[in-house]
Design a protein around this motif. Structure first.
Motif, PDB file in Angstrom:
ATOM      1  N   LEU A 198       8.437 -11.659  -2.262  1.00 48.84           N
ATOM      2  CA  LEU A 198       7.174 -11.373  -2.938  1.00 48.84           C
ATOM      3  C   LEU A 198       7.346 -10.153  -3.823  1.00 48.84           C
ATOM      4  CD1 LEU A 198       5.268 -13.515  -1.874  1.00 48.84           C
ATOM      5  CD2 LEU A 198       6.522 -12.588   0.086  1.00 48.84           C
ATOM      6  N   ASP A 199       7.011 -10.296  -5.083  1.00 45.38           N
ATOM      7  CA  ASP A 199       6.998  -9.175  -6.028  1.00 45.38           C
ATOM      8  C   ASP A 199       5.580  -8.610  -6.009  1.00 45.38           C
ATOM      9  OD1 ASP A 199       7.137  -7.395  -8.105  1.00 45.38           O
ATOM     10  OD2 ASP A 199       7.549  -8.895  -9.653  1.00 45.38           O
ATOM     11  N   VAL A 200       5.390  -7.527  -5.282  1.00 38.71           N
ATOM     12  CA  VAL A 200       4.058  -6.945  -5.117  1.00 38.71           C
ATOM     13  C   VAL A 200       3.894  -5.797  -6.111  1.00 38.71           C
ATOM     14  CG1 VAL A 200       2.457  -5.838  -3.518  1.00 38.71           C
ATOM     15  CG2 VAL A 200       4.014  -7.623  -2.699  1.00 38.71           C
ATOM     16  N   LYS A 201       3.003  -6.003  -7.073  1.00 41.80           N
ATOM     17  CA  LYS A 201       2.802  -5.030  -8.142  1.00 41.80           C
ATOM     18  C   LYS A 201       1.891  -3.894  -7.690  1.00 41.80           C
ATOM     19  CE  LYS A 201       4.974  -7.619 -11.187  1.00 41.80           C
ATOM     20  NZ  LYS A 201       6.308  -7.224 -11.670  1.00 41.80           N
ATOM     21  N   ALA A 220       1.588  -7.349   4.894  1.00 40.43           N
ATOM     22  CA  ALA A 220       0.844  -8.513   5.375  1.00 40.43           C
ATOM     23  C   ALA A 220       1.523  -9.809   4.952  1.00 40.43           C
ATOM     24  CB  ALA A 220      -0.593  -8.462   4.847  1.00 40.43           C
ATOM     25  N   LEU A 221       2.021  -9.847   3.730  1.00 37.59           N
ATOM     26  CA  LEU A 221       2.724 -11.040   3.251  1.00 37.59           C
ATOM     27  C   LEU A 221       4.012 -11.266   4.043  1.00 37.59           C
ATOM     28  CD1 LEU A 221       2.217 -10.475  -0.577  1.00 37.59           C
ATOM     29  CD2 LEU A 221       1.480 -12.517   0.668  1.00 37.59           C
ATOM     30  N   VAL A 222       4.769 -10.219   4.232  1.00 40.05           N
ATOM     31  CA  VAL A 222       6.028 -10.353   4.967  1.00 40.05           C
ATOM     32  C   VAL A 222       5.763 -10.770   6.409  1.00 40.05           C
ATOM     33  CG1 VAL A 222       8.018  -9.070   5.858  1.00 40.05           C
ATOM     34  CG2 VAL A 222       7.287  -8.759   3.483  1.00 40.05           C
ATOM     35  N   GLU A 223       4.795 -10.124   7.039  1.00 41.35           N
ATOM     36  CA  GLU A 223       4.456 -10.438   8.426  1.00 41.35           C
ATOM     37  C   GLU A 223       4.024 -11.895   8.579  1.00 41.35           C
ATOM     38  OE1 GLU A 223       0.526  -9.141  10.150  1.00 41.35           O
ATOM     39  OE2 GLU A 223       1.844  -7.842  11.311  1.00 41.35           O
TER      40      GLU A 223
END
Length: 438
Positions: A198-201, A220-223
Motif C-alpha cells: 500500500l502506497d499511503v500518501k 490498519a491496512l497492513v494489519e
C-alpha cells in the motif's frame, strides 16, 4: 439478524456496530437490499463513529466475500499495489508493467477519481479504445499472456464496494479510515494476490493529510491484509507536492510514458523513485528479490532497458488501445485546445505548494468529478509544475494550464499562482519515501 435500520440507529447514537451487523450490512450492499439512502447514511455514520479493528476486519472480509475471488495458476507470484490517492499520482501505469517485466503477475483492479485526487481508470480512459471494464475470465487471460492488466471492478468482484465507492465521493466521506481500508482491501484481496503493498500518501495533497493519521491508516491496512493471509506492507510517501510534474488524465499518461521511455529524464525522477521503492518491496514480498533494495534495482533495470515500456504497450493493445502506443503515444492522446503558461512574478525559491488546491483546479477544469455522473474531460489539467526547492527567476514558467477555453485557463492560472508560495532562502522538500510498515 440485525437489519440495516438497526445498524443505522446504532450509528446515530454514536455506537459502533458489531462485526455481525457490519457483515450483514455489507451483504445488503452487495445484493441490493440496502438502499442508496441507507448506504449514504452508513458512510456518514462510520465517519462519525469509527469502527473497532475487529469490526473493520469483518466489514472488509464481508465486502470481499460478497463477490468473486480470483484463483490463479501461474508460474510467478501474483502481486499488486494500491495508492491511497493523491495529485499527479500515475505510478500504477509505470509499476504494473515494470513488475511484469521482473516476472510478477499484476491483476490491478483500480478506481476512478475521488474528490481532488485522480483515478487510475480515468487516466487510462484517455487512451483511445482502452477498455477498463471486462469480465474476470478476460482479465485472467490478459494477465497470463501479458503479465499485467489494469481494470475496474466488475459486478462480480466486491459488489458492495462498487456501491459504497460511489457513495463516498458524493457524500464527502472519502477520508474515513475504516471506509478506505474496507474499500481498498475488499477489491485487492478479491484479486487473490500473494503480496500487496500500500502506497499511503501523507501531506496536504493526500486524502489523509496528517502524518500520524496516515501512519494509522497504513498500520490498519497492513494489519487487515495480513489477517486475511496476504503478505502485506505499506510505504508512507510524501504528497506535499504532486507525484508527477503533471496533474490531469492524459497529461499524467504522458508523464508515465516519459518515465517508461526516458526514466532518467527531467521530470521523471519522483515517479521513478516511487516506482523503485514500491516495486522493490513487492518483488521482495513475492520472492523475486533478496530484499527491497535488490528489488528496487531490478525495477530500475526493467525501466532503463525498455522492458517496462514494451509490456505497457502490450497491455494497452490487449485492452483495446492502439497497437503502436509505445511508439506513437504523443499522437494518440487528446490535447486541450488552450494551453496557457503561468510565469513567476518574482525571483526566489519554491517554498511550498497547496497540492490539494491543484487537484481542485484540475477538477474545476473538467478533469474530475463533483457528481458521480459528471463527464470527465481527459485533455485538461496542469503540466510542467515547478517543484518545491526549485530556484526560479522572474518570468520563469511555473506551470502550464491545459483548458477547454481561454476563460477557464485564465481563472485556473490565477488559482495556480495562489497555490504556489515562495521563499527567499533554500528549501528542502520532505523526503518522498518516508517509512515502511510491515
Amino acid at each position: 439478524m440485525t437489519g440495516p435500520r438497526d445498524t443505522l440507529a446504532r450509528l446515530r447514537r454514536d455506537v459502533a456496530p458489531g462485526p455481525e451487523a457490519l457483515a450483514a450490512f455489507a451483504v445488503g450492499l452487495a445484493d441490493g437490499s440496502v438502499s442508496d439512502a441507507q448506504a449514504g447514511a452508513f458512510a456518514m455514520g462510520i465517519c462519525r463513529t469509527p469502527l473497532t479493528p475487529e469490526g473493520r476486519a469483518a466489514l472488509t472480509r464481508a465486502m470481499r466475500d460478497g463477490g468473486e475471488i480470483l484463483q490463479w495458476d501461474l508460474d510467478g507470484p501474483v502481486v499488486d499495489k494500491h495508492s491511497t490517492g493523491g495529485v499527479g499520482d500515475c505510478v500504477s501505469l509505470i509499476l504494473a508493467p515494470a513488475l511484469a517485466a521482473c516476472g510478477a503477475y499484476v491483476p490491478m483492479i483500480s478506481g476512478r477519481g475521488l474528490g481532488h485526487t485522480g483515478g487510475t481508470l480515468d487516466k487510462l480512459a484517455s487512451i483511445p479504445g482502452f477498455r477498463i471494464e471486462m469480465q474476470t475470465d478476460e482479465l485472467q487471460s490478459i494477465v497470463a499472456r501479458v503479465g499485467c492488466a489494469i481494470v475496474g471492478a466488475t459486478g462480480e468482484i466486491a459488489p458492495a464496494d462498487r456501491r459504497l465507492y460511489a457513495v463516498r465521493d458524493v457524500t464527502g466521506t472519502v477520508e474515513s479510515l475504516d471506509l478506505i481500508v474496507a474499500s481498498i482491501l475488499s477489491k485487492k484481496l478479491a484479486e487473490g494476490p500473494e503480496a500487496l503493498v500500500l502506497d499511503v500518501k501523507t501531506g496536504d495533497g493526500a486524502i489523509v493529510a496528517d502524518g500520524d493519521a496516515a501512519r494509522a491508516l497504513a498500520r490498519a491496512l497492513v494489519e487487515t491484509g495480513q489477517a486475511a493471509g496476504v503478505m502485506t506492507s505499506a510505504i508512507l510517501t510524501d504528497m506535499s507536492q504532486p507525484a508527477a510534474t503533471s496533474a490531469g488524465n492524459a497529461l499524467e499518461v504522458i508523464a508515465a510514458m516519459e518515465a517508461l521511455t526516458e526514466p532518467g529524464g527531467r521530470g521523471a525522477e519522483r515517479l521513478v523513485t516511487l516506482t523503485r521503492a514500491l516495486g522493490g518491496e513487492l518483488l521482495a514480498l513475492g520472492g523475486l528479490a533478496r530484499d527491497a533494495e535488490d528489488g528496487a534495482a531490478r525495477i530500475g533495470a526493467a525501466l532503463s532497458s525498455g522492458a517496462g515500456a514494451e509490456i505497457f504497450g502490450r497491455m494497452v493493445a490487449a485492452q483495446g488501445g492502439p497497437t503502436d502506443f509505445p511508439e506513437r503515444w504523443r499522437d494518440r492522446l487528446p490535447a486541450a485546445p488552450v494551453v496557457a503558461e503561468l510565469h513567476a512574478d518574482r525571483p526566489g525559491v519554491i517554498g511550498g505548494i497547496d497540492t490539494r488546491a491543484l487537484g481542485e483546479i484540475v477538477v474545476d477544469l473538467g478533469g474530475g468529478r463533483r457528481r458521480e455522473d459528471d463527464r470527465v474531460d481527459p485533455a485538461v489539467g496542469l503540466s510542467h509544475i515547478a517543484q518545491i526547492g526549485a530556484i526560479v527567476t522572474q518570468g520563469q514558467p511555473l506551470a502550464r494550464v491545459h483548458a477547454a477555453d481561454g476563460a477557464a485557463a485564465e481563472t485556473a492560472a490565477i488559482r495556480v499562482a495562489e497555490a504556489i508560495t515562495f521563499s527567499d532562502g533554500a528549501v528542502t522538500p520532505p523526503a518522498l519515501v518516508q517509512e515502511t510498515i510491515r
